[in-house]
Design a protein around this motif. Structure first.
Motif: not given
Length: 422
Positions: A10-11, A222-228, A266-267, A298-299
């Motif tokens: 799920w995560r 491997l984590i990617t970000k929405a903005d590339g 990220f959460l 989260l922070a």
């Protein structure tokens, strides 16, 4: 215990698995022992390392035993995946120091008490005394070269810049680690980043060949970000777990500044909140994005987990005070210095320049005319006190901790001045 596999799915934390149904069946029979390795390629882990480390923590909290491995041996060699051997190999002394620093960081996340059934080890313990002849006879003979060449981390390098025998041997060393931990601690699952798939499955194959055992492999994405842009990188470089390399303030801001498109992901990956709590934050992020409730949750959670509740509270206070929502004079010097390191700033040898000059020189505004305009319009502040005189020159009594000035234009544009020590 198999609920943990559903939770990881799920995560979004399962990238590859040798046989998820067989792993589920093994977990149904009782606790298993799982290991994950971390190489000391720097004096600290970074936030990217948290994905497998937190996954290991989740698996332990689900009732399993874990082995955290710090690569005192493999850290001397270097993993070929995505890297080049043009980098310098670190000395044994440097790697040994980094091993100890990383051990301390890993210990913050895992329960290593005597009754936990979990341990933290270094692969140098069983590799240092292994002779070249023994290594080749007892381990190397089980590795067909054609299979080694076919592994993605190797083939990618061979089609480009090439790689040395030193790096080529890395997968054998990592596979031998799995074999040793299978023998010593009964490890039957190794987890790691998806770029480690070939190395991990090499260990599975070695255990089958040498011991006739059936073990498992599971990788996290491997984590990617929405903005590339690359996850874990900021304008200042990597986001480290060591507070001397990335301050708690900068660490908090990294999570607080998560893109709305990324924060729910990220959460799920980094938070230990329940599915219900995360779904509630997801709803808040969708309906009231300006409140940034998900980012704050989260922070706060992660800064507290890594740096402690007191440090997190100081960071939150500094974050508010910088923008006029608290007292700057009550902030500890170290926290204020860390906060100002994250905003436009300038260093001066001594006081004497006007507020207008300092506002422009710090980069809070683009020019002196813009600084004067901010004063005229009532939007200029020094240490959260409005400045109304264009000719105002800050004095020694304005300095915070004898060295800092906090400048602000409006509600959002903050900068700093530091008077260099004489």
């Amino acid at each position: 215990m198999t609920d943990i596999l559903d939770d990881l799915a799920w995560r979004g934390l399962i990238a590859q698995s040798t046989d998820i149904d067989a792993l589920r069946a093994a977990m149904n029979e009782g606790p298993i022992t799982v290991y994950c390795g971390f190489d000391p390629t720097a004096p600290s882990l970074h936030v990217g390392n948290l994905v497998p480390l937190l996954t290991l923590t989740r698996i332990q909290r689900a009732g399993n035993h874990v082995v955290g491995l710090v690569g005192g041996a493999t850290g001397l060699i270097g993993d070929p995946s995505g890297k080049s051997e043009e980098r310098a190999l670190n000395s044994t002394e440097v790697v040994a120091e980094w091993v100890q620093r990383i051990r301390v960081q890993v210990e913050k996340f895992l329960d290593l008490s005597d009754d936990s059934g979990s341990v933290l080890v270094s692969n140098l313990d069983w590799t240092a005394g292994l002779s070249t002849i023994d290594f080749l006879r007892d381990v190397g003979k089980h590795f067909p070269v054609n299979r080694m060449l076919a592994r993605e981390s190797v083939s990618a390098r061979l089609s480009g810049e090439g790689l040395s025998y030193t790096e080529f041997s890395y997968q054998i060393l990592q596979a031998n680690d799995y074999l040793e931990l299978y023998r010593r601690h009964g490890c039957t699952l190794q987890i790691g980043g998806s770029d480690q798939w070939g190395n991990i499955t090499a260990g599975c194959d070695l255990i089958r060949r040498v011991e006739g055992g059936h073990v498992h492999a599971l990788t996290v994405p491997l984590i990617t970000k929405a903005d590339g842009t690359k996850f874990g990188k900021t304008a200042g470089g990597a986001v480290w777990l060591d507070p001397e390399l990335t301050s708690p303030y900068a660490f908090y801001q990294f999570w607080l500044n998560s893109d709305d498109r990324d924060v729910v992901k990220f959460l799920k990956i980094f938070s230990f909140r329940s599915r219900e709590e995360i779904e509630a934050l997801e709803k808040s992020a969708s309906e009231r994005p300006a409140a940034r409730e998900a980012q704050r949750a989260l922070a706060e959670e992660f800064t507290t987990l890594l740096h402690g509740a007191d440090e997190c509270a100081a960071v939150i206070a500094a974050s508010g005070a910088l923008f006029g929502q608290g007292s700057l004079t009550e902030l500890p010097e170290r926290t204020l210095a860390a906060a100002l390191a994250e905003v436009p700033r300038t260093t001066v040898p001594a006081l004497g320049a006007s507020y207008v000059d300092l506002l422009a020189d710090s980069g809070v505004v683009e020019s002196r005319s813009a600084a004067r305009r901010a004063v005229k319009e009532g939007g200029a502040y020094l240490n959260n006190v409005r400045v109304t005189d264009e000719a105002f020159v800050p004095a020694a009594e304005d300095l915070l901790h004898g060295r800092f000035l906090v400048l602000r234009r409006g509600k959002r544009s903050v900068g700093g001045v530091e008077v260099a020590a004489g």
